[in-house]
Design an enzyme around this catalytic site. Sequence first.
Site, short mmCIF file in Angstrom:
data_model
loop_
_atom_site.label_atom_id
_atom_site.label_comp_id
_atom_site.label_asym_id
_atom_site.label_seq_id
_atom_site.Cartn_x
_atom_site.Cartn_y
_atom_site.Cartn_z
N LYS A 1 26.56 -2.50 -0.29
CA LYS A 1 27.86 -2.42 -0.28
C LYS A 1 28.19 -1.61 0.83
CE LYS A 1 28.02 -1.44 -5.19
NZ LYS A 1 27.69 -0.43 -6.18
N ARG B 1 0.85 -1.15 0.01
CA ARG B 1 0.04 0.02 -0.03
C ARG B 1 0.89 1.27 -0.03
NH1 ARG B 1 -2.67 -3.95 1.30
NH2 ARG B 1 -0.82 -4.43 2.34
N THR B 2 1.88 1.16 1.06
CA THR B 2 2.41 2.64 1.03
C THR B 2 3.33 3.02 -0.27
OG1 THR B 2 2.53 2.09 3.17
CG2 THR B 2 3.88 4.18 2.57
N ARG C 1 11.06 3.93 3.62
CA ARG C 1 10.66 3.05 4.99
C ARG C 1 11.93 2.35 5.27
NH1 ARG C 1 5.51 -1.03 4.52
NH2 ARG C 1 4.68 0.72 5.06
N HIS D 1 4.45 5.80 11.87
CA HIS D 1 3.95 5.44 10.32
C HIS D 1 3.07 6.73 9.81
CE1 HIS D 1 3.14 3.99 6.35
NE2 HIS D 1 2.79 2.77 6.93
N1 CP Z 1 -0.39 -0.02 5.63
C1 CP Z 1 0.66 -0.20 5.30
O1 CP Z 1 1.91 0.31 5.76
O2 CP Z 1 0.54 -1.26 4.28
P1 CP Z 1 2.03 -1.70 3.54
O3 CP Z 1 3.04 -2.25 4.56
O4 CP Z 1 1.58 -2.62 2.47
O5 CP Z 1 2.83 -0.41 2.85
#
Ligand code: CP
Length: 306
Positions: free
Chosen positions: A83, A54-55, A104, A132
């Site tokens: 590396k 999703r993100t 991320r 998040h």
């Molecule tokens: N909600 C969320 O962060 O989903 P993903 O891990 O698929 O990005």
Amino acid sequence: MLKGRNLIDPMDFTLEELEEIFKLADQIISNPEDFTHICQGKLLATLFYEPSTRTRFSFEAAMIRLGGQVIGFSEPNSSSVSKGESVADTIRTVGCYADIVAMRHPKEGAPKVAAINSPIPVINAGDGGHQHPTQTLTDLLTIKSIKGRLSNLKIGLCGDLKFGRTVHSLIKAISRYQNNKFVLIAPKELKVPEYIIKELNKNNIEYKEVEKLEDVIGDLDILYMTRVQKERFFNEEDYIRLKDSYILDEAKMSIASEDMIVLHPLPRVNEIAYEVDDDPRACYFKQAKYGMYVRMALIAKLLGVR
Ligand code: CP
């Protein structure tokens, strides 16, 4: 003024700034054709050191729908990270090519290190078990759009409240709106971390911690389900013992009020039975769509194109 800013923690923006983002997201939802070129010539870099559906896809879809383009990696070993390149050097380099970054990382604080070293805005797309913030923007826009308000809500958070970063960010952010109450539903091993409880106490926010979902589901305006975060466990045995602590099914939904909504940041494993998906109160796929719109608004604001 949001232009040029980073988003690392859900508290980085004031309530007024959040409102600006939600207002723009609403405009994009109503008239997407007005926004198809606003990021023309701009480049988003998605640096994903951890898996995502999703993100990452919603960030990439957001930028493409605004007329911009995307570079990045979803597998850090395909980059010079393999590396031994540091986050600081990676971001200094990517900052030479892109206009904005979504990162991320499995290590808490890595996006903050990136932001300190970055010449371009950095968005935290999830750091370890910590925060998040763009999921929180997604959750807030979803709640505002469906419930019509962000205050006077009784919010149940259920599942892995220890490692679930979306829960930590949401509690912090929605505590700033008036008269919200929390019901924290978790086995004792997966309770909300102490630093969040301290914040709730310090700000006189009403909450209770319980173990049984059935005992409280009937009182909730929002039920926010979460997955047990297998990747954050040190011990496979504990994961297996705890992974099915909660399964939301039709029987439990029959106790809930007619206007309670069910949210989940997704992915789900077993914690919501597929039979619940057809219930009109199940809003987790709508929530995923709001995630793209709110990221469109966020990108546009941080780039200063709106
Ligand atoms: N909600 C969320 O962060 O989903 P993903 O891990 O698929 O990005």
